[in-house]
Design a protein around this motif. Structure first.
Motif, PDB file in Angstrom:
ATOM      1  N   ASP A 153       0.824  -1.209   0.000  1.00 36.82           N
ATOM      2  CA  ASP A 153       0.000   0.000   0.000  1.00 36.82           C
ATOM      3  C   ASP A 153       0.859   1.260   0.000  1.00 36.82           C
ATOM      4  OD1 ASP A 153      -2.261  -1.482  -0.073  1.00 36.82           O
ATOM      5  OD2 ASP A 153      -2.786  -1.243   2.043  1.00 36.82           O
TER       6      ASP A 153
ATOM      7  N   ALA B 270       1.088   4.274  -3.076  1.00 39.50           N
ATOM      8  CA  ALA B 270       0.322   5.433  -2.598  1.00 39.50           C
ATOM      9  C   ALA B 270       0.340   6.646  -3.526  1.00 39.50           C
ATOM     10  CB  ALA B 270       0.828   5.845  -1.209  1.00 39.50           C
ATOM     11  N   SER B 271       1.474   6.894  -4.190  1.00 36.98           N
ATOM     12  CA  SER B 271       1.561   8.117  -4.994  1.00 36.98           C
ATOM     13  C   SER B 271       1.170   7.913  -6.452  1.00 36.98           C
ATOM     14  CB  SER B 271       2.980   8.674  -4.941  1.00 36.98           C
ATOM     15  OG  SER B 271       3.241   9.169  -3.664  1.00 36.98           O
TER      16      SER B 271
ATOM     17  N   LEU C   9      -1.521   5.834  -7.559  1.00 36.16           N
ATOM     18  CA  LEU C   9      -2.810   5.151  -7.691  1.00 36.16           C
ATOM     19  C   LEU C   9      -3.549   5.510  -8.976  1.00 36.16           C
ATOM     20  CD1 LEU C   9      -3.932   5.486  -3.985  1.00 36.16           C
ATOM     21  CD2 LEU C   9      -3.795   3.334  -5.242  1.00 36.16           C
TER      22      LEU C   9
ATOM     23  N   LYS D 105       8.047   4.186  -3.505  1.00 35.29           N
ATOM     24  CA  LYS D 105       6.798   4.904  -3.729  1.00 35.29           C
ATOM     25  C   LYS D 105       6.980   5.941  -4.832  1.00 35.29           C
ATOM     26  CE  LYS D 105       5.531   8.210  -0.839  1.00 35.29           C
ATOM     27  NZ  LYS D 105       5.156   8.748   0.474  1.00 35.29           N
TER      28      LYS D 105
ATOM     29  N   ARG E 157      -8.375  -9.845   2.877  1.00 33.54           N
ATOM     30  CA  ARG E 157      -8.307  -9.106   4.124  1.00 33.54           C
ATOM     31  C   ARG E 157      -9.356  -9.580   5.096  1.00 33.54           C
ATOM     32  NH1 ARG E 157      -6.936  -3.077   2.201  1.00 33.54           N
ATOM     33  NH2 ARG E 157      -4.797  -3.604   1.794  1.00 33.54           N
TER      34      ARG E 157
ATOM     35  N   ALA F 138      -9.113   4.093  -6.764  1.00 34.03           N
ATOM     36  CA  ALA F 138      -8.067   5.005  -6.303  1.00 34.03           C
ATOM     37  C   ALA F 138      -8.598   5.852  -5.148  1.00 34.03           C
ATOM     38  CB  ALA F 138      -7.603   5.888  -7.458  1.00 34.03           C
TER      39      ALA F 138
ATOM     40  N   HIS G 159      -8.537   3.887  -1.853  1.00 34.36           N
ATOM     41  CA  HIS G 159      -7.196   3.765  -1.276  1.00 34.36           C
ATOM     42  C   HIS G 159      -6.753   5.090  -0.673  1.00 34.36           C
ATOM     43  CE1 HIS G 159      -5.475  -0.224  -2.501  1.00 34.36           C
ATOM     44  NE2 HIS G 159      -6.671  -0.255  -3.061  1.00 34.36           N
ATOM     45  N   LYS G 160      -7.084   6.187  -1.376  1.00 33.03           N
ATOM     46  CA  LYS G 160      -6.693   7.496  -0.856  1.00 33.03           C
ATOM     47  C   LYS G 160      -7.409   7.805   0.451  1.00 33.03           C
ATOM     48  CE  LYS G 160      -5.561   9.428  -5.351  1.00 33.03           C
ATOM     49  NZ  LYS G 160      -5.979  10.375  -6.402  1.00 33.03           N
TER      50      LYS G 160
ATOM     51  N   LEU H 193      -5.539   5.948   3.113  1.00 34.46           N
ATOM     52  CA  LEU H 193      -4.224   6.516   3.394  1.00 34.46           C
ATOM     53  C   LEU H 193      -4.372   7.859   4.114  1.00 34.46           C
ATOM     54  CD1 LEU H 193      -2.441   5.634   0.045  1.00 34.46           C
ATOM     55  CD2 LEU H 193      -2.102   4.568   2.272  1.00 34.46           C
TER      56      LEU H 193
ATOM     57  N   SER I 128       2.546  12.526  -0.229  1.00 31.04           N
ATOM     58  CA  SER I 128       2.521  11.532  -1.301  1.00 31.04           C
ATOM     59  C   SER I 128       1.750  12.054  -2.498  1.00 31.04           C
ATOM     60  CB  SER I 128       1.878  10.233  -0.814  1.00 31.04           C
ATOM     61  OG  SER I 128       2.616   9.691   0.248  1.00 31.04           O
ATOM     62  N   GLY I 129       1.366  13.340  -2.442  1.00 32.61           N
ATOM     63  CA  GLY I 129       0.629  13.920  -3.553  1.00 32.61           C
ATOM     64  C   GLY I 129      -0.844  13.549  -3.566  1.00 32.61           C
ATOM     65  N   ILE I 130      -1.365  13.090  -2.400  1.00 32.62           N
ATOM     66  CA  ILE I 130      -2.794  12.795  -2.313  1.00 32.62           C
ATOM     67  C   ILE I 130      -3.485  14.066  -1.830  1.00 32.62           C
ATOM     68  CG2 ILE I 130      -4.537  11.476  -1.060  1.00 32.62           C
ATOM     69  CD1 ILE I 130      -2.438   9.204  -0.900  1.00 32.62           C
TER      70      ILE I 130
END
Lengths: 500, 360
Positions: free
Chosen positions: A355, A359-360, A362, A415, B27, B211, B214-215, B218, B229-231
């Protein structure tokens, strides 16, 4: 302070296993008052476990702990404190929103079961310690606004308020500049004169040798050797720690003369941090940006990544003018950034390696038209990076929390490599990373540059810059004061220019 | 030699791919929250079935459970989503009521054409919910107000609007599309319950396979690292609260489908109840971890216990006590598990006297 003096702390034959993994296999250590003892070893060698056992956080499977002649068969954290053992961890465990004086005194007040905190009583006690150590520390400032070095001094003062006889410091020098390290060592000498026994846990060899009288080296949970510091040098310690020779020599491939510019920075200015910074980074080049803490080196890196946007100046990535006002802008322009503070800024500690790696990037794995993630391609990317960066972990679903510093840093690196950045900026790429892992990470950077990326390393670890950088820019008071190139990149010159 | 090497690396790639696939898909098997809730569901069910088999195992009672659970389940899933980002949404019940009131008002106003225009009204009801979610999202992501305060404020506003609008009265009437669904069953299973499963599956896919999902995870796991991380927290949080608004709207539809009335104070106790359910289902209130399966099972458990108390003719106050006790027992078991793990011993082998005593 004589040689014959009885040890204040003696641990012998400590064995500790975690779920079948042997973390310590019969380690012994003895600490004399008024001396500095260094515990060295690569990450994962058992240093931290040993400290935790001494400070009562972990209980050994077998072995003896004797503090000042008293055997403790069941050491607890409070028992350790009562016995005069204080540990200063890397994060210092301070309260950011309290002043330095309050931090120094408060835990003692709590321990003394005082119901009310008295500002009047606090101030003099803190002042006394600061005066005795002969240090400068703004006691009224909130700790979160203090520099790393001052935070450390605050933590040391707090330990002394508790009448520490044994002071254990975990990686005390990693976040400090050279001048700050010297200042710390001056304080350390003060402490030894007061009869305090210090145990330094470190893998910064050259610094350790300056201040320690005795060195104990661990490798894979086993005791390798204990010897007077005078009989060791950086190379021999490195050899004992890793079991093989460490190559820190300069290895730089010549750039082709026509290498195109991948990042051009012109007259970048951020009032209060740096001004008129201009430089060009070429495809395939590793450029070093160095300077003391507070010189503006970190701020320049953070501006390029949009964390701290510049006030004026231009940034061009791969020939395209970019306006970088946010991290999103920087990522869109093809810039990746490995931050200085890996634990809070770089990693999702409880998430899996997989994960974290993804992360960067996606958005790149969205399938059309369903917009669901393409799990097969994600798995391929993760597996290939996991292998390429040689991340040591049972598998990609292990949580990042279980990794050592070097492996965690590889995950951050992975990442960004997953985003295929044009420019990779690394702030302190090997902070808190052990020697063996360090040379491997530097080798990865050489490889990435050779593959056509521009790599910008922001660091005050001069030997590391000398080892990998084509060119080095020295920053002083927010300005580029010197550019060193080719054979001009050498240890002495850089250190002289940084501090001048 | 090289062939052998290639084979080895191929095997390694295969193993890793399997590993990733397993971690993404599986999971749910390895997750404590899910396993625990599964046990609780079975235990609760078996207990009441044994105590009062005649009443409890009747088709009527089982269908009642299956009809009552969905609205709470959908609201709890919405709450889980907000908590996954490290936030909370106190306004979802108010949004749900606003949707129900909108649909009912429009239906009554349309008179004889009400049933024909039903789908349009439902759509308008959902738009109202989306707008509610959007307001929350903007307050949290753009203005930067702490979620608990932002949604507390909007909860008051939405509630207030609903009371002013209805004059505090209960509205009657709902399009036949909805009431029909509310009474329908497929193979004995109420359609409402199937709707819950569909919503759960949809959000499960959102979390694990998109996406945005997941974001969201995170962002909740570490907002600072997410930013580095650029999110974009703005987009992620906005998306999250729009989604919780939409789920609130769906819950509103379920309200009115089950019972063709709408009022400003329906489900007044739900706001806190769905937080309890989300946490019971294994959602980390600090963000970063949750499973839809766990939350659905938690919603079912509470519904099973509630109807069990009904069957035993115990009072709702006793049920409230039971709710609190279940939450405490689960939290205690969490703590015990955590401490064992911290000490580095496998949970199966407790270590002598150091094991924290279980409060009696």
């Amino acid at each position: 302070m004589s040689e014959s003096e009885a040890p204040v702390l003696e641990v012998s034959d400590i064995v500790k296993t975690f779920g079948g993994v042997r973390a310590l296999a019969g380690v012994s250590l003895s600490l004399k008052p008024g001396t500095v003892h260094c515990l060295a070893g690569e990450n994962g060698c058992g240093k931290s476990t040993l400290i935790k056992i001494i400070s009562g956080v972990e209980r050994p499977d077998s072995g003896r702990i004797v503090v000042a002649g008293t055997e403790h068969d069941r050491m607890t954290p409070s028992g350790a404190m009562d016995a005069g053992i204080q540990v200063i961890y890397q994060d210092f465990s301070l309260f950011g929103n309290l002043t330095a004086a309050e931090n120094i005194v408060l835990t003692g007040e709590v321990a003394a079961h005082r119901a009310l905190y008295s500002r009047r009583r606090a101030r003099p006690a803190a002042e006394r310690i600061v005066r005795e150590l002969g240090i400068k520390l703004d006691l009224e400032e909130d700790v979160e606004r203090l520099s790393v070095a001052d935070k450390q001094l605050t933590a040391i003062c707090r330990a002394l308020v508790h009448d520490a006889r044994i002071l254990i410091m975990d990686e005390p020098t990693t976040a400090l500049t050279r001048t700050e390290v010297q200042r710390l060592f001056a304080v350390v000498r003060q402490l030894t004169e007061r009869g305090v026994a210090l145990l330094f846990v470190s893998h910064k060899l050259d610094e350790v040798l300056q201040v320690a009288q005795t060195v104990t080296i661990l490798r894979n949970g086993s005791h390798v050797l204990t010897a007077p510091a005078a009989e060791l040098d950086g190379a021999s310690i490195g050899r004992y720690m890793t079991g093989h020779d460490i190559d820190e020599s300069r290895q730089v491939v010549r750039l082709p003369a026509d290498a195109s510019a991948v990042l051009e920075v012109r007259d970048l200015t951020l009032p209060g941090a740096y001004r008129d910074v201009s430089f060009t980074l070429h495809r395939g080049e590793i450029l070093g940006l160095t300077g003391l803490l507070g010189s503006g080196r970190s701020e320049i890196a953070e501006s390029l990544f949009g964390v701290l946007p510049a006030r004026s100046g231009t940034i061009t990535v791969d020939g395209q003018d970019c306006t970088i006002r946010s991290i999103d802008d920087a990522v869109a322009a093809g810039i990746g950034y490995v931050p200085e503070d890996r634990l809070t800024q770089g990693l999702f500690m409880d998430a899996s390696i997989a994960d974290n790696i993804i992360a960067s990037s996606l958005d790149a794995y969205r399938r059309r038209p369903s917009r669901l993630l393409d799990r097969r391609r994600i798995a391929e990317t993760i597996t290939s990076l996991f292998g390429r960066l040689r991340i040591k972990a049972p598998n990609v679903s292990s949580p990042v929390r279980s990794l050592s510093g070097g492996n965690a840093q590889r995950v951050v690196l992975a990442k960004w490599l997953a985003t295929k950045p044009k420019v990779l900026i690394l702030n302190g790429p090997t902070v808190g990373v052990d020697v063996g892992s360090k040379s491997e990470i530097l080798q990865i950077l050489r490889q990435e540059a050779a593959d056509g990326r521009g790599v910008l390393i922001v660091s005050d670890d001069v030997p590391e810059l000398v080892a990998v950088c084509h060119r080095v820019l020295v920053i002083r008071q927010g300005q580029v004061v010197q550019e060193l190139e080719g054979d001009g990149v050498d240890l002495e010159t850089i250190q002289r220019t940084m501090a001048a | 030699m090289t062939a052998q090497k290639e084979q080895g690396s191929l095997r390694r790639v295969n193993a890793s791919v399997d590993e990733v696939a397993r971690s993404l898909v599986g999971r749910f098997q390895t997750n404590r929250g899910v396993r625990r809730m599964l046990v609780l569901v079975v235990v609760a069910f078996a207990l009441f079935a044994a105590l009062r088999p005649g009443v409890y195992l009747s088709t009527l009672n089982l269908q009642n459970i299956a009809v009552a659970a969905p609205e709470i389940g959908v609201l709890a899933i919405a709450q889980m989503l907000a908590m996954l980002t490290g936030g909370i949404d106190l306004s979802i019940v108010a949004v749900a009521n606003l949707t129900a009131i909108t649909i009912s008002t429009l239906y009554t106003a349309a008179g004889s054409r009400g049933d024909a225009l039903g789908p349009v009204f439902i759509l308008i009801g959902l738009v109202v919910a989306l707008v509610g979610g959007l307001v929350n999202g903007l307050l949290v992501s753009r203005v930067g107000i702490t979620p608990i305060l932002a949604t507390l404020a909007t909860m008051q506003i939405f509630n207030g609007l609903a009371v002013v609008w209805t004059g505090g009265r209960t509205l009657y009437g709902a399009p036949r599309v909805l009431t029909g669904v509310g009474n329908a069953t497929v193979g004995g299973i109420p359609v409402l319950f199937i709707a819950l499963l569909l919503v759960a599956a949809g959000i499960g896919i959102l979390i694990n396979r998109t996406a945005l999902g997941h974001k969201i995870q995170l962002q909740g796991a570490n907002p600072t690292a997410a930013a580095y991380s650029g999110i974009s927290s703005r987009r992620t949080l906005l998306g999250t609260y729009v989604m919780t608004g939409l789920l609130g709207g769906i819950a509103g539809m379920l309200f009115i489908a089950r019972n063709p009335t709408a009022s400003a104070d329906y489900g007044a106790s739900y706001t806190l109840l769905v937080i309890v359910i989300a946490v019971l289902g294994g959602t980390n209130p600090n963000g970063g971890f949750a499973t839809v399966t766990g939350v659905v099972l938690a919603a079912l458990t509470l519904q099973i216990v509630s109807s069990g108390f009904n069957a035993m003719r115990w009072s709702p106050y006793q049920y409230a006590v039971a709710q609190g006790l279940i939450l405490i027992v689960v939290m205690v078991s969490d703590q015990v598990h955590l401490r064992r793990r911290r000490r580095g011993t496998p949970p199966a082998l407790p270590v002598g006297p150091a094991t924290p005593p279980t409060p009696v």
